[in-house]
Design an enzyme around this catalytic site. Structure first.
Site, PDB file in Angstrom:
ATOM      1  N   LYS A 134      -3.224  -1.204  14.167  1.00 16.70           N
ATOM      2  CA  LYS A 134      -2.483  -0.116  14.799  1.00 16.70           C
ATOM      3  C   LYS A 134      -2.869  -0.009  16.261  1.00 16.70           C
ATOM      4  CE  LYS A 134      -3.948   2.087  11.495  1.00 16.70           C
ATOM      5  NZ  LYS A 134      -4.535   3.118  10.649  1.00 16.70           N
ATOM      6  N   GLU A 152       0.826  -1.216   0.000  1.00 18.64           N
ATOM      7  CA  GLU A 152       0.000   0.000   0.000  1.00 18.64           C
ATOM      8  C   GLU A 152       0.857   1.261   0.000  1.00 18.64           C
ATOM      9  OE1 GLU A 152      -1.472   1.792   3.426  1.00 18.64           O
ATOM     10  OE2 GLU A 152      -1.108   0.078   4.731  1.00 18.64           O
TER      11      GLU A 152
HETATM   12  N1  PSU Z   1      -0.781   1.022   9.153  1.00 22.21           N
HETATM   13  C1  PSU Z   1       0.389   1.684   9.250  1.00 22.21           C
HETATM   14  N2  PSU Z   1       0.480   2.939   8.748  1.00 22.21           N
HETATM   15  C2  PSU Z   1      -0.573   3.495   8.086  1.00 22.21           C
HETATM   16  C3  PSU Z   1      -1.793   2.760   7.958  1.00 22.21           C
HETATM   17  C4  PSU Z   1      -1.844   1.535   8.514  1.00 22.21           C
HETATM   18  O1  PSU Z   1       1.360   1.163   9.771  1.00 22.21           O
HETATM   19  O2  PSU Z   1      -0.432   4.611   7.606  1.00 22.21           O
HETATM   20  C5  PSU Z   1      -2.911   3.300   7.107  1.00 22.21           C
HETATM   21  C6  PSU Z   1      -3.408   2.170   6.194  1.00 22.21           C
HETATM   22  O3  PSU Z   1      -3.387   2.633   4.877  1.00 22.21           O
HETATM   23  C7  PSU Z   1      -4.805   1.895   6.659  1.00 22.21           C
HETATM   24  C8  PSU Z   1      -5.213   3.272   7.080  1.00 22.21           C
HETATM   25  O4  PSU Z   1      -5.630   1.355   5.660  1.00 22.21           O
HETATM   26  O5  PSU Z   1      -4.065   3.740   7.800  1.00 22.21           O
HETATM   27  C9  PSU Z   1      -6.444   3.250   7.922  1.00 22.21           C
HETATM   28  O6  PSU Z   1      -6.893   4.553   8.024  1.00 22.21           O
HETATM   29  P1  PSU Z   1      -8.343   4.821   8.651  1.00 22.21           P
HETATM   30  O7  PSU Z   1      -8.184   4.487  10.106  1.00 22.21           O
HETATM   31  O8  PSU Z   1      -8.589   6.279   8.400  1.00 22.21           O
HETATM   32  O9  PSU Z   1      -9.290   3.923   7.917  1.00 22.21           O
END
Ligand code: PSU
Ligand code: MN
Length: 314
Positions: free
Chosen positions: A169, A35
């Protein structure tokens, strides 16, 4: 005869594989999707650019071809050139594109980094079975009031793909996220452990029912999953305890980062980038080093799982 009002079948996306990715897919060789949101919004500039190359190299060390995914000028690219990676890593204004944002970006010719959800979708439609990331999105800690639950979760309930991650996370509500993954029937196995990893730390405090012992077992589970029902297999790959962030430092900086986000009134899709950036600064780079390290380990394991999957198909 009644007119047919059934919806038209999806036509697939206009995703464009790079020449190397296309050749590998055509030949049935292993490919791993990566990603771009974690590069553009999860890691600080300019360190993110070196990390992009290291993650791709880790996939190759695992035996597979890396395919970093992003939308550039309306084109969803599966596999980026060095110049395209420069763009993704350098542009501070690059959008963060979830699945719902893809049609807007494509139709209007815009650019953006793809999240777990949108990367998984583009990867699967391109014919890629394995995806490596850092940590999944999930249920935020104030979700009972804010309804903030990442679209990653419902995406993984529908998209057939192996996702290798170090858990979710740790800024999230981990037990609530695991409950949602269960409700959504997403398969989750630990890699050589039933301890659910806590992203920066080896142990989130939650336990899994199942583990796999090698890439071949992960491939075998995914092959069954794919035959049974659409949706993902999450392979949770913890950092070794010796490489994790000091758990006391972890708890302290996360509490500080979440308080800072609340104070600043940061919400929605800006929350994760804000908190990760705060953590990197509050820990004097310690979270950054650990974050990169865990992504590299996941990328290499994903490469090995992709190799095992293509060996089954051969
Ligand atoms: N995990 C990481 N760093 C990130 C993310 C996940 O180590 O930047 C990103 C991924 O792209 C994940 C997104 O899909 O955060 C999720 O964001 P949200 O909580 O806004 O859905
Ligand atoms: Mn959200």
């Amino acid at each position: 005869m009644q007119p047919d009002h059934s919806p038209a079948p999806p036509r697939g996306t206009r995703a464009v594989p790079s020449p190397e990715v296309r050749a590998a897919l055509d030949a049935g060789r292993p490919v791993v999707a990566l990603e771009s949101t974690l590069l553009a919004h999860g890691l600080p500039r300019p360190d993110n650019r070196a990390a992009a190359d290291e993650v791709e190299a880790a996939v190759r060390a695992g035996g597979a071809v890396p395919a970093t995914i992003a939308v550039l000028d309306g084109v969803p690219h599966v596999g980026l050139t060095s110049g395209q990676l420069d763009r993704v890593c350098a542009d501070p204004g690059l959008a963060k594109l979830g699945i719902r944002d893809l049609p807007v970006a494509v139709a209007l010719g815009l650019s953006g980094a793809t999240t777990v959800a949108s990367t998984a979708l583009l990867a699967a439609t391109a014919g890629i079975d394995v995806f490596a990331t850092g940590g999944l999105g999930g249920v935020h800690r104030e979700a009972a009031e804010t309804f903030d639950e990442s679209a990653d979760l419902t995406a993984l309930s529908r998209i057939p793909l192996v996702v290798v991650c170090a858990g979710v996370k740790s800024i999230l509500d981990v037990p609530a996220t695991l409950e949602r993954l269960e409700s959504l029937s997403v398969s989750v196995v630990g890699y050589r452990t039933t301890t659910f990893p806590g992203f920066y730390v080896a142990d989130s405090g939650a336990t899994l029912d199942w583990s796999v012992g090698d890439p071949e077992q992960a491939a075998a589970v995914f092959a069954e999953r794919r035959d049974l029902v659409p949706g993902a297999l999450v392979v949770a790959n913890p950092l070794p305890a010796g490489e994790q962030l000091d758990p006391a430092l972890h708890d302290r900086v996360i509490a500080g980062a979440l308080a800072a986000a609340e104070q600043a009134g940061v919400r929605g899709k800006a929350l994760t980038p804000f908190v990760l950036d705060h953590l990197h600064r509050a820990s004097a780079g310690a979270t950054l080093a650990v974050n990169v390290r865990l992504v590299l380990r996941n990328a290499e394991l994903a490469g090995q799982i992709a190799v095992a999957l293509s060996a089954r198909a051969a």
